[in-house]
Design a protein around this motif. Structure first.
Motif, short mmCIF file in Angstrom:
data_model
loop_
_atom_site.label_atom_id
_atom_site.label_comp_id
_atom_site.label_asym_id
_atom_site.label_seq_id
_atom_site.Cartn_x
_atom_site.Cartn_y
_atom_site.Cartn_z
N GLU A 1 1.05 -1.02 -0.04
CA GLU A 1 -0.23 -0.32 0.04
C GLU A 1 0.96 1.16 0.16
O GLU A 1 1.16 2.49 -0.86
N LEU A 2 2.16 1.33 0.33
CA LEU A 2 2.68 2.25 0.65
C LEU A 2 3.40 2.97 -0.31
O LEU A 2 3.15 3.44 -1.55
N ILE A 3 3.68 2.07 -1.67
CA ILE A 3 4.09 2.22 -2.94
C ILE A 3 3.12 2.56 -3.83
O ILE A 3 3.12 3.46 -4.60
N GLU A 4 2.14 2.20 -3.23
CA GLU A 4 1.07 2.23 -4.73
C GLU A 4 0.11 3.82 -4.30
O GLU A 4 0.54 4.88 -5.05
N ALA A 5 0.28 3.93 -3.15
CA ALA A 5 -0.11 5.24 -2.60
C ALA A 5 1.03 6.29 -2.92
O ALA A 5 0.62 7.67 -3.34
N SER A 6 2.25 6.11 -3.12
CA SER A 6 3.11 6.99 -3.24
C SER A 6 3.46 7.13 -5.07
O SER A 6 3.46 8.31 -5.88
N ARG A 7 2.67 6.06 -5.45
CA ARG A 7 2.95 6.33 -6.79
C ARG A 7 1.01 6.77 -7.27
O ARG A 7 1.41 7.74 -8.24
N VAL A 8 0.29 6.83 -6.76
CA VAL A 8 -0.97 7.87 -6.52
C VAL A 8 -0.34 9.40 -6.47
O VAL A 8 -0.99 10.18 -7.37
N GLU A 9 0.19 9.62 -5.36
CA GLU A 9 0.84 10.89 -4.73
C GLU A 9 2.20 11.18 -6.46
O GLU A 9 1.82 12.65 -6.23
N GLY A 10 2.28 10.62 -7.38
CA GLY A 10 3.36 10.98 -8.49
C GLY A 10 4.19 11.44 -8.05
O GLY A 10 5.53 11.87 -9.30
N ALA A 11 4.82 10.14 -6.88
CA ALA A 11 6.02 10.59 -6.76
C ALA A 11 7.41 9.64 -7.94
O ALA A 11 6.60 8.65 -8.10
#
Length: 292
Positions: free
Chosen positions: A184-194
């Protein structure tokens, strides 16, 4: 539910600590013997090995063995070479292998599983089978230095560092650890544009303290104890590490007191490195966590 008997619990705790202390004493005995022997003259050193006096600071103790050891070999130079080569190799290995593991776990690319399987399969290949081909390779490879292009890597620090930066065990350790991190941390970071590198730097690596410490300790021990490869590729004294330098004490007459003094001196960096990383390892476990 039956109540826990405090007496039984205390007895089990006592037995557990007693066993741990006995195991610790068994592992400490060689270090104690080495340190105590380094202060004793050769005749007393050999006679004390038949009794417990070998582990005690008794008899004619002095620093003569250390003085003789420094006269026989440039110990500080050897320690510096080993610390430099080992430190740079460990740092570069943690960087390269963690990046490789990150790509294997979090990125989707063709042939990923096949490449990872090949890397892990290299663990079963003994170094002796590739020593000569690797020697022929590094003896002809170019190097761009301050003085221009040089041909051959022999008698240098780079020949002791570069071939050992990436290895299958370190990559495997990082891969296994990264697989256990919350997706979930990776997915959330990708959603935020990282970007992927931002995720690696700011999300994955701050949570990887335990595997970093473990991989660093294992790599340090392997590199600091290197003997065969430096013996093959380094002929100049100015680049020799501590294990090759040990051969200076087995030429002509063997003085075991000097050998023990040399071993004591070269063990100090290992103990310092281990104690430092052990503290970092425990701190990383205590501080690592995911907040909801």
């Amino acid at each position: 539910m039956a109540a826990i008997n405090p007496d039984n619990q205390g007895l089990r705790l006592f037995v557990r600590y007693l066993v741990l202390c006995l195991v610790a004493i068994i592992f400490i005995f060689p270090l104690v013997f080495m340190i105590m022997s380094s202060f004793k003259p050769p005749a007393q050193l050999l006679s004390d090995t038949a009794s417990l006096r070998a582990f005690l600071p008794v008899g004619d103790l002095s620093l003569n063995n250390y003085e003789a050891a420094f006269r026989r070999a440039p110990i500080l130079l050897f320690v510096f070479n080993s610390v430099l080569v080992t430190g740079l190799t460990v740092l570069l290995s943690l960087l390269i292998c963690s990046l490789a593991a990150f790509s294997f776990v979090f990125l989707n690319w063709k042939g990923r599983d096949v490449v990872l399987s090949i890397i892990i399969a290299t663990l079963i290949i003994p170094f002796e089978t590739i020593a000569i081909p690797l020697l022929l390779l590094v003896s002809k490879m170019p190097w761009i230095g301050l003085e221009g292009i040089e041909w051959g890597w022999l008698n240098s620090y780079r020949v002791q560092i570069i071939p050992w930066i990436a290895d299958g065990l370190t990559v495997f350790l990082f891969v296994q650890y990264f697989k256990g991190l919350p997706g979930e941390l990776i997915e959330a970071s990708r959603v935020e544009g990282a970007s992927w590198f931002q995720i690696y730097r700011t999300v994955v690596m701050p949570l990887s303290g335990p595997v970093l410490a473990t991989a660093a300790i294992l790599k340090f021990l392997v590199m600091y104890n290197q003997y065969l490869w430096p013996l093959i590729v380094v002929q100049q004294e100015s680049y020799r590490p501590v294990m090759v330098g040990l051969g200076y004490f087995f030429q002509l007459n063997i003085a075991w007191g000097e050998v023990m003094a040399y071993l004591t001196l070269i063990t100090v960096p290992v103990l310092i490195f281990y104690l430092f990383l052990q503290r970092a390892f425990i701190a990383s476990i205590a501080s690592t966590g995911v907040k909801g």
